[in-house]
Design an enzyme around this catalytic site. Structure first.
Site, mmCIF file in Angstrom:
data_model
loop_
_atom_site.group_PDB
_atom_site.id
_atom_site.type_symbol
_atom_site.label_atom_id
_atom_site.label_comp_id
_atom_site.label_asym_id
_atom_site.label_seq_id
_atom_site.Cartn_x
_atom_site.Cartn_y
_atom_site.Cartn_z
ATOM 1 C CB CYS A 113 7.899 5.547 6.260
ATOM 2 S SG CYS A 113 7.624 5.666 4.491
ATOM 3 C CG HIS A 258 4.426 4.795 8.071
ATOM 4 N ND1 HIS A 258 4.124 6.037 7.567
ATOM 5 C CD2 HIS A 258 4.792 4.032 7.007
ATOM 6 C CE1 HIS A 258 4.316 6.017 6.269
ATOM 7 N NE2 HIS A 258 4.710 4.820 5.895
ATOM 8 C CG ASN A 288 3.226 6.023 2.880
ATOM 9 O OD1 ASN A 288 3.804 6.871 3.551
ATOM 10 N ND2 ASN A 288 3.752 4.841 2.627
HETATM 11 O O1 UT7 Z 1 5.999 3.085 3.833
HETATM 12 C C1 UT7 Z 1 6.034 1.812 3.287
HETATM 13 C C2 UT7 Z 1 5.524 1.964 1.865
HETATM 14 N N1 UT7 Z 1 5.126 0.796 1.183
HETATM 15 C C3 UT7 Z 1 3.987 0.117 1.393
HETATM 16 O O2 UT7 Z 1 3.226 0.318 2.294
HETATM 17 C C4 UT7 Z 1 3.638 -0.926 0.352
HETATM 18 C C5 UT7 Z 1 3.388 -2.292 0.891
HETATM 19 N N2 UT7 Z 1 2.758 -3.084 -0.137
HETATM 20 C C6 UT7 Z 1 1.435 -2.972 -0.449
HETATM 21 O O3 UT7 Z 1 0.728 -2.236 0.196
HETATM 22 C C7 UT7 Z 1 0.861 -3.822 -1.559
HETATM 23 O O4 UT7 Z 1 1.851 -4.717 -2.013
HETATM 24 C C8 UT7 Z 1 0.339 -2.984 -2.761
HETATM 25 C C9 UT7 Z 1 -0.908 -2.195 -2.323
HETATM 26 C C10 UT7 Z 1 1.394 -2.000 -3.244
HETATM 27 C C11 UT7 Z 1 -0.063 -3.886 -3.895
HETATM 28 O O5 UT7 Z 1 -1.032 -4.830 -3.473
HETATM 29 P P1 UT7 Z 1 -0.897 -6.369 -3.847
HETATM 30 O O6 UT7 Z 1 -2.074 -7.060 -3.321
HETATM 31 O O7 UT7 Z 1 0.461 -6.825 -3.364
HETATM 32 O O8 UT7 Z 1 -0.991 -6.318 -5.410
HETATM 33 P P2 UT7 Z 1 -0.011 -6.952 -6.504
HETATM 34 O O9 UT7 Z 1 1.191 -6.072 -6.684
HETATM 35 O O10 UT7 Z 1 0.215 -8.405 -6.194
HETATM 36 O O11 UT7 Z 1 -0.897 -6.849 -7.765
HETATM 37 C C12 UT7 Z 1 -2.108 -7.622 -7.902
HETATM 38 C C13 UT7 Z 1 -2.774 -7.232 -9.194
HETATM 39 C C14 UT7 Z 1 -1.832 -7.207 -10.392
HETATM 40 O O12 UT7 Z 1 -2.561 -7.659 -11.512
HETATM 41 P P3 UT7 Z 1 -2.388 -9.157 -12.048
HETATM 42 O O13 UT7 Z 1 -0.925 -9.284 -12.365
HETATM 43 O O14 UT7 Z 1 -2.820 -10.036 -10.901
HETATM 44 O O15 UT7 Z 1 -3.286 -9.184 -13.228
HETATM 45 C C15 UT7 Z 1 -1.493 -5.754 -10.552
HETATM 46 O O16 UT7 Z 1 -1.170 -5.412 -11.889
HETATM 47 O O17 UT7 Z 1 -3.283 -5.885 -9.051
HETATM 48 C C16 UT7 Z 1 -2.794 -5.107 -10.141
HETATM 49 N N3 UT7 Z 1 -2.620 -3.736 -9.677
HETATM 50 C C17 UT7 Z 1 -3.592 -2.813 -9.774
HETATM 51 N N4 UT7 Z 1 -4.818 -2.866 -10.304
HETATM 52 C C18 UT7 Z 1 -5.563 -1.731 -10.256
HETATM 53 C C19 UT7 Z 1 -1.544 -3.194 -9.055
HETATM 54 N N5 UT7 Z 1 -1.795 -1.907 -8.789
HETATM 55 C C20 UT7 Z 1 -3.049 -1.646 -9.215
HETATM 56 C C21 UT7 Z 1 -3.879 -0.499 -9.204
HETATM 57 N N6 UT7 Z 1 -5.112 -0.600 -9.717
HETATM 58 N N7 UT7 Z 1 -3.473 0.671 -8.660
#
Ligand code: UT7
Length: 331
Positions: A113, A258, A288
């Protein structure tokens, strides 16, 4: 002599996919996606539409805007993580041919990116050193081609699109001096590479039937690790780049990050004690788009009048590699 951006154009596919539409095929919701990312909708390429298809349209628009003779282009740089082919011919070569740029060299640039920020610096260096007169830089992505639809934490994040700029000497056309590329700052943190990876299909792990699953060819990410890296990368880039040009972050009119996730931007703004309004955001509408996100944002800022002549812009990229860095532009 300074290098400058003398035209800027973008192209996004027509198809808009809302969070609600995604929630019909993935277990997610508009509420979760918006509250965790700031994304409301994104654009998806049509079936069969590739990175060069989007890049050719953006590139053609940039050339037309500058009334540039195709024979005057010396080099095409295509920043992409979703090339037409793995790994050759380069998407830049496909674009060079389709735009009829018969005097141009062409190569792809892989810096995730951060590809657009890297490309701006490559173009600036070449133009200022006399190695190229006119460089067409295109950031283009069809991220939906490498999305794992079974991973709800990543499949909601990405969209498709392209942006293009022409870089040449600022005095090449006296009627239009362009937007000077003042400075750049580029870094890599390769130790973090596994946090954002396509595991198989390269020379490290050639794809083998039986050993690999199809998902090993798709984008995989450790969201938390990338999140923490990204906030740090933005803070470091803004601090280093503003120092490099003898300013404080407060003196910069616009920061164009970005467009990955509005929470990442808010956290970085807080750390820098900068108002979040100083950061231009359109992640809500495009999600993104990797190497295309910064030129798409810049083009929108120009067309809406948010970005005005004489303002200072600091771009910040971060992503796979892990790479990070940015550019300072005098608009
Ligand atoms: O160009 C660079 C590209 N990358 C990025 O920008 C990504 C950077 N990271 C992020 O933006 C965040 O880490 C995410 C948006 C990808 C994820 O957010 P998070 O707050 O870190 O969520 P998490 O992975 O800790 O998940 C929290 C909960 C989980 O459930 P449990 O285990 O707490 O029950 C996930 O299963 O949210 C759940 N979850 C979702 N729920 C509904 C993860 N994705 C989703 C979803 N919809 N799409």
């Amino acid at each position: 002599m300074k290098a400058a951006i003398t035209s800027l154009a973008c192209h996004v596919p027509e198809r808009i996919v809302t969070n609600d539409e995604l929630a019909q095929k993935v277990e997610t919701s508009d509420e979760w996606i918006y509250s965790h990312t700031g994304i409301r909708e994104r654009r998806y390429a049509a079936p069969g539409e590739s990175a060069s298809d989007l890049g050719v349209i953006a590139g053609r628009r940039a050339l037309e805007q500058a009334h540039a003779d195709p024979d005057s282009i010396d080099l095409v740089i295509c920043a992409t993580s979703t090339p037409d082919y793995l790994t050759f011919p380069a998407t830049a070569c496909v674009i060079q041919d389709r735009l009829g740029l018969s005097n141009a060299g062409a190569f792809d640039l892989q810096a995730g990116c951060t590809g657009f920020a890297y490309g701006v610096e490559m173009a600036r260096s070449l133009v200022e050193a006399g190695g190229a007169g006119r460089v067409l830089l295109i950031g283009t992505e069809v991220l939906t081609s490498i999305t794992n639809w079974e991973d709800r934490a990543t499949c909601i994040l990405f969209g498709d699109g392209a942006g293009a700029v022409l870089v040449e000497a600022s005095d090449a056309d006296r009627a239009r001096t362009g937007h000077t590329i003042v400075a750049s700052w580029l870094r890599s943190k390769g130790s973090g590479g596994p946090a954002l990876i396509r595991q198989a299909g390269g020379s490290r792990e050639p794809f083998e039937d039986g050993r690999h699953a199809a998902r090993d060819l798709l984008l995989a990410m450790n969201g938390k690790q990338v999140y923490l890296f990204a906030v740090d990368a933005i803070v470091q880039t803004i601090t280093a780049l503003s120092e490099r040009v003898g300013k404080t972050p407060d003196d910069v009119d616009w920061i164009v990050p970005h467009q990955a996730n509005s929470r990442i931007i808010e956290a970085a703004a807080k750390r820098l004690r900068l108002p979040v309004e100083r950061f231009y955001l359109n992640v809500d509408r495009y999600a993104n788009t990797s190497a295309a996100s910064i030129p798409i944002a810049l083009e929108e800022m120009v067309s809406t009048g948010a970005l005005k002549s004489g303002q200072t812009v600091l771009t910040v990229g971060f992503g796979a590699g892990l790479t990070y860095g940015g550019n300072v532009l005098d608009w």
